[in-house]
Design an enzyme around this catalytic site. Sequence first.
Site, PDB file in Angstrom:
ATOM      1  N   ASP A  77     -11.918  -9.641  -4.149  1.00  0.00           N
ATOM      2  CA  ASP A  77     -13.169  -9.208  -3.733  1.00  0.00           C
ATOM      3  C   ASP A  77     -13.910  -9.203  -4.886  1.00  0.00           C
ATOM      4  O   ASP A  77     -15.273  -8.951  -4.640  1.00  0.00           O
ATOM      5  CB  ASP A  77     -13.026  -7.606  -3.222  1.00  0.00           C
ATOM      6  CG  ASP A  77     -11.936  -7.425  -2.129  1.00  0.00           C
ATOM      7  OD1 ASP A  77     -11.775  -8.238  -1.289  1.00  0.00           O
ATOM      8  OD2 ASP A  77     -11.391  -6.344  -1.881  1.00  0.00           O
ATOM      9  N   ARG A 136       0.817  -1.047   0.037  1.00  0.00           N
ATOM     10  CA  ARG A 136      -0.175  -0.070   0.030  1.00  0.00           C
ATOM     11  C   ARG A 136       0.816   1.441   0.027  1.00  0.00           C
ATOM     12  O   ARG A 136       2.004   1.107   0.652  1.00  0.00           O
ATOM     13  CB  ARG A 136      -1.047  -0.154   1.240  1.00  0.00           C
ATOM     14  CG  ARG A 136      -1.443  -1.303   1.533  1.00  0.00           C
ATOM     15  CD  ARG A 136      -2.871  -1.466   1.019  1.00  0.00           C
ATOM     16  NE  ARG A 136      -3.437  -2.692   1.506  1.00  0.00           N
ATOM     17  CZ  ARG A 136      -4.396  -3.480   0.571  1.00  0.00           C
ATOM     18  NH1 ARG A 136      -5.034  -2.845  -0.510  1.00  0.00           N
ATOM     19  NH2 ARG A 136      -4.772  -4.534   1.124  1.00  0.00           N
TER      20      ARG A 136
HETATM   21  P1  ATP Z   1      -7.626  -5.033  -3.013  1.00  0.00           P
HETATM   22  O1  ATP Z   1      -8.938  -4.434  -2.944  1.00  0.00           O
HETATM   23  O2  ATP Z   1      -7.477  -6.207  -3.788  1.00  0.00           O
HETATM   24  O3  ATP Z   1      -7.064  -5.238  -1.844  1.00  0.00           O
HETATM   25  P2  ATP Z   1      -6.837  -2.703  -4.205  1.00  0.00           P
HETATM   26  O4  ATP Z   1      -5.972  -2.518  -5.514  1.00  0.00           O
HETATM   27  O5  ATP Z   1      -8.002  -1.969  -4.353  1.00  0.00           O
HETATM   28  O6  ATP Z   1      -6.753  -4.125  -3.946  1.00  0.00           O
HETATM   29  P3  ATP Z   1      -5.794  -0.475  -2.657  1.00  0.00           P
HETATM   30  O7  ATP Z   1      -5.155  -0.779  -1.230  1.00  0.00           O
HETATM   31  O8  ATP Z   1      -7.120   0.201  -2.389  1.00  0.00           O
HETATM   32  O9  ATP Z   1      -5.847  -2.019  -2.951  1.00  0.00           O
HETATM   33  O10 ATP Z   1      -4.826   0.192  -3.217  1.00  0.00           O
HETATM   34  C1  ATP Z   1      -3.434   0.056  -3.643  1.00  0.00           C
HETATM   35  C2  ATP Z   1      -2.678   1.067  -3.724  1.00  0.00           C
HETATM   36  O11 ATP Z   1      -3.285   1.976  -4.903  1.00  0.00           O
HETATM   37  C3  ATP Z   1      -2.646   2.305  -2.810  1.00  0.00           C
HETATM   38  O12 ATP Z   1      -1.704   1.960  -1.676  1.00  0.00           O
HETATM   39  C4  ATP Z   1      -2.357   3.365  -3.450  1.00  0.00           C
HETATM   40  O13 ATP Z   1      -0.987   3.672  -3.442  1.00  0.00           O
HETATM   41  C5  ATP Z   1      -3.063   3.614  -4.904  1.00  0.00           C
HETATM   42  N1  ATP Z   1      -4.236   4.274  -4.775  1.00  0.00           N
HETATM   43  C6  ATP Z   1      -5.386   3.871  -4.217  1.00  0.00           C
HETATM   44  N2  ATP Z   1      -6.366   4.808  -4.490  1.00  0.00           N
HETATM   45  C7  ATP Z   1      -5.582   5.524  -5.064  1.00  0.00           C
HETATM   46  C8  ATP Z   1      -6.067   7.135  -5.467  1.00  0.00           C
HETATM   47  N3  ATP Z   1      -7.323   7.525  -5.330  1.00  0.00           N
HETATM   48  N4  ATP Z   1      -5.205   7.727  -6.174  1.00  0.00           N
HETATM   49  C9  ATP Z   1      -4.025   7.414  -6.134  1.00  0.00           C
HETATM   50  N5  ATP Z   1      -3.360   6.198  -6.099  1.00  0.00           N
HETATM   51  C10 ATP Z   1      -4.416   5.497  -5.307  1.00  0.00           C
END
Ligand code: ATP
Length: 323
Positions: free
Chosen positions: A128, A73
């Site tokens: 998810d 993250r």
């Molecule tokens: P999962 O839902 O399977 O855990 P995900 O890709 O949704 O995976 P997140 O932790 O929500 O996981 O996002 C991963 C990374 O994406 C974050 O740590 C951040 O670096 C980047 N990220 C998330 N939201 C944003 C945003 N609004 N703008 C820019 N970067 C983002």
Amino acid sequence: MTQRVAVLTSGGDAPGMNAAIRAVIRCGVSKGWQMYGVLHGYKGLISGNINQMTTRDVGGIIQRGGTILGSARCPEFMTVEGRKLAIRNLNQAGIDALVVIGGNGTQTGNYELHRLGFPVVGIASTIDNDLFGSDITIGVDTALNIALEAIDRLKVTASSHQRAFIVEVMGRKCGYLALMAGIAGGAEAITLPEVPTNPEEVAQTLQLAYEHGKSHAIVVAAEGADYNAAALTEFFVSNKERLGFSVRSTILGHVQRGGNPSAYDRTLASRFGCEAVEAIDRQEFGVLVGQLHGKIATTPLEEVINTKKELDMDMVKLARLLD
Ligand code: ATP
């Protein structure tokens, strides 16, 4: 002409991510491109951890869960400065295009890179299954089967002791995994983020299950439901005298992520990986590669991140018919 392409995995790891990395690297190499891997997701972009990868570097990984590139993250990537630094590092390494494997948050970040003018393609990967633009995402099938195995095992012990069990499955604010695990596992009740729960009804369903001679009673609770395992257990504990029975609860948590990818996830990820390379070859950027109505398809990232994926209410009805 594209010559150098990098790939990264970000957010929660999902079984099948390695198969997707492998497909991206191998399909790119087969086009004569130089391929790169970024370590630890967006964090690696910001620190410039971008390394060349060959076909051999992705040997022996298709059957492994997790991600060989690592994931993280990265709050710094949420800032424009962080993203500009990432692009500076990509340019410094001479990268022409980037493939980003991950879920909702990851693809939101990917869209931001696209808005800053960097050529990107996303691959739909999250257990998810909450990502618009793909009916099913990499990791869902494996996570579902792990949940199912746990439910089957709990049923055995539940039958021996005539106990009610609550099993909490992952999925953040999306009830897909809980719903499918509940249907496939023959649960008596399912709690979901998308549908308000009446705990009295859940209790009544469990009571009826025993009255009808069932030897076990299983509730599958989604972690994001109003009544997840903790809330439901609290309800049963507070009303134990009145209800006349107690429940045991099991939270599957990260166990669900850890398995070897199923055949379905390996093939889905392989198809997504190759299609991402094809999209780059077509110079089709700012899109997510997913599966829609059984076919591999691309959807603009803007639409992906601005549209909520709805739960199939017909499946909710089916679950109620079968409990
Ligand atoms: P999962 O839902 O399977 O855990 P995900 O890709 O949704 O995976 P997140 O932790 O929500 O996981 O996002 C991963 C990374 O994406 C974050 O740590 C951040 O670096 C980047 N990220 C998330 N939201 C944003 C945003 N609004 N703008 C820019 N970067 C983002």
